[in-house]
Structure formats: C-alpha cells, structure tokens
Enzyme design. Sequence first.
Site, PDB file in Angstrom:
ATOM      1  N   ASP A   9       0.851  -1.183   0.000  1.00 52.95           N
ATOM      2  CA  ASP A   9       0.000   0.000   0.000  1.00 52.95           C
ATOM      3  C   ASP A   9       0.893   1.241   0.000  1.00 52.95           C
ATOM      4  O   ASP A   9       1.753   1.390   0.866  1.00 52.95           O
ATOM      5  CB  ASP A   9      -0.882  -0.008   1.249  1.00 52.95           C
ATOM      6  CG  ASP A   9      -1.987   1.037   1.198  1.00 52.95           C
ATOM      7  OD1 ASP A   9      -1.771   2.111   0.601  1.00 52.95           O
ATOM      8  OD2 ASP A   9      -3.072   0.772   1.765  1.00 52.95           O
ATOM      9  N   ASP A  55       4.285  -0.834  -8.572  1.00 59.34           N
ATOM     10  CA  ASP A  55       3.909  -0.112  -9.792  1.00 59.34           C
ATOM     11  C   ASP A  55       3.779   1.381  -9.511  1.00 59.34           C
ATOM     12  O   ASP A  55       3.520   2.169 -10.414  1.00 59.34           O
ATOM     13  CB  ASP A  55       2.573  -0.628 -10.320  1.00 59.34           C
ATOM     14  CG  ASP A  55       1.427  -0.271  -9.386  1.00 59.34           C
ATOM     15  OD1 ASP A  55       1.502  -0.642  -8.190  1.00 59.34           O
ATOM     16  OD2 ASP A  55       0.468   0.390  -9.820  1.00 59.34           O
ATOM     17  N   TYR A 102      -0.778  -8.754  -8.839  1.00 59.86           N
ATOM     18  CA  TYR A 102      -0.789  -7.349  -9.235  1.00 59.86           C
ATOM     19  C   TYR A 102       0.190  -7.085 -10.372  1.00 59.86           C
ATOM     20  O   TYR A 102      -0.090  -6.312 -11.288  1.00 59.86           O
ATOM     21  CB  TYR A 102      -0.438  -6.460  -8.042  1.00 59.86           C
ATOM     22  CG  TYR A 102      -1.584  -6.165  -7.125  1.00 59.86           C
ATOM     23  CD1 TYR A 102      -2.748  -5.546  -7.586  1.00 59.86           C
ATOM     24  CD2 TYR A 102      -1.521  -6.494  -5.775  1.00 59.86           C
ATOM     25  CE1 TYR A 102      -3.802  -5.273  -6.740  1.00 59.86           C
ATOM     26  CE2 TYR A 102      -2.571  -6.221  -4.916  1.00 59.86           C
ATOM     27  CZ  TYR A 102      -3.714  -5.604  -5.392  1.00 59.86           C
ATOM     28  OH  TYR A 102      -4.752  -5.338  -4.546  1.00 59.86           O
ATOM     29  N   GLU A 103       1.331  -7.713 -10.305  1.00 66.12           N
ATOM     30  CA  GLU A 103       2.348  -7.518 -11.342  1.00 66.12           C
ATOM     31  C   GLU A 103       1.832  -7.951 -12.698  1.00 66.12           C
ATOM     32  O   GLU A 103       2.030  -7.260 -13.709  1.00 66.12           O
ATOM     33  CB  GLU A 103       3.619  -8.289 -10.971  1.00 66.12           C
ATOM     34  CG  GLU A 103       4.795  -8.040 -11.889  1.00 66.12           C
ATOM     35  CD  GLU A 103       6.059  -8.712 -11.380  1.00 66.12           C
ATOM     36  OE1 GLU A 103       7.062  -8.684 -12.109  1.00 66.12           O
ATOM     37  OE2 GLU A 103       6.046  -9.247 -10.252  1.00 66.12           O
TER      38      GLU A 103
END
Length: 216
Positions: free
Chosen positions: A119, A155, A194-195
């Site tokens: 986060d 990211d 997520y990647e």
Amino acid sequence: MRLRHKPWAVEFIDAHTDVVIPNPEAHKTKWSEVFGNDNPVHIEVGTGKGQFVIGMALQNPDINYIGIELFDSVLVCALEKTIEAEKPANLRLLKVNGAKLEEFFAKGDVSRVYLNFSDPWPKIRHAKRRLTHEGFLKLYENVLIDNGEIHFKTDNRGLFEYSLVSMNEYGMALKFVSLDLHVNMPEDNVMTEYEQKFSALGQPIYRLECQFKSNK
C-alpha cells in the site's frame, strides 16, 4: 486491496495448521524445527493471495519461505493456492501483523525480506505506515541476518522514489534498481497477481534490491 468477507475463512485456516502456523511466537529462534532443516528463511510481508511466495517456494526448494498476511479473507486464497500446489514442504503462512515481526523472529532468523506492491499510503501524514519507512526498515534489520536484503517491487512511482530515498538515508546499500523490470525481465522473476495485471496494462514495474550494512 478490496476485501470480500468470507465467513468460512477462519474455520478453513484453522483446519490447516500444517500450512498456516498457529502461535508463531513459539517458534522464534527455532524456525529450523518447523521446516526440518537449516536452510535460509525468506519472508514476504503482505503476501496477498500468495502467487509470489508459492512460486518462489516451488522455484527454490533449498530456501524456506514464509508468507505473512493479516486478513483472513486474503490469506485463505493463499492457503487454497498452497493446497493446489500440493503444499510445498518449504512454505508456511502466518496470519499476523507484519508490524510485529519481532514477536515471531529473532535477529538472524530471516535472510531476506520481500515487499511486493505494498500500500503506497500517499498522504504525507501516513508516511509511517509505508513498509519502507525507516521504522519498518529498523524492524527488518532486527530480524535479518547481518547483510540481509530487502527485495521490493511496486507499480507506484511515488512509493518507489520514496523507498529509494528512505533506504539510502538509512544507510543501506542499493544493489539493483530497475525503472521498468519487464524490459529486461530476469528469467527467475516470479510475478505477483498485481504484477501480471499492471504489466498487461503496459505500466512499468519498479524494482530494487538493497542490503543492510553489518557495520551500521
């Protein structure tokens, strides 16, 4: 991460104590007894749905991995994937708060810390919650071996830049920095959920490896 309540998650987790270790504080300084060997221990703080830590365990059988996740509804996804992967012997999960690592690990218990897509806590007043804030760096240093490493992926450009500054100011040595990991992606790179999502959208993935200095 949006959490979807799963009322069955606690019972399911409690039924698999061979994977999700209950009372992990009892194993402080004794993680070799849990795994049955003296191999290095790598931990992922905020393991999410588990794709990364499971992939790393399968790829590196001579390293022990521990995925740390606080939320039942997320950890249960990692548990299900671990079961699907036939429960690698070198993988365990903990349902604990990553801010309390010293309750479960002593100095030297851990060889490497992974932080993946944490986060970003973008508001300045929330900076202390960022997992690369100096308070967390001190926490990792207190459980890692001398010259232990942190491997970090995100990211979020703002969080990446903040982390570079934070680690440099802490006195850590930067060993590897990438502003777009997938341009020349290492063959051994294991992607998180997520990647995969962000890279498919064409967003750059930022990555760094840094090391604590033993003479600090």
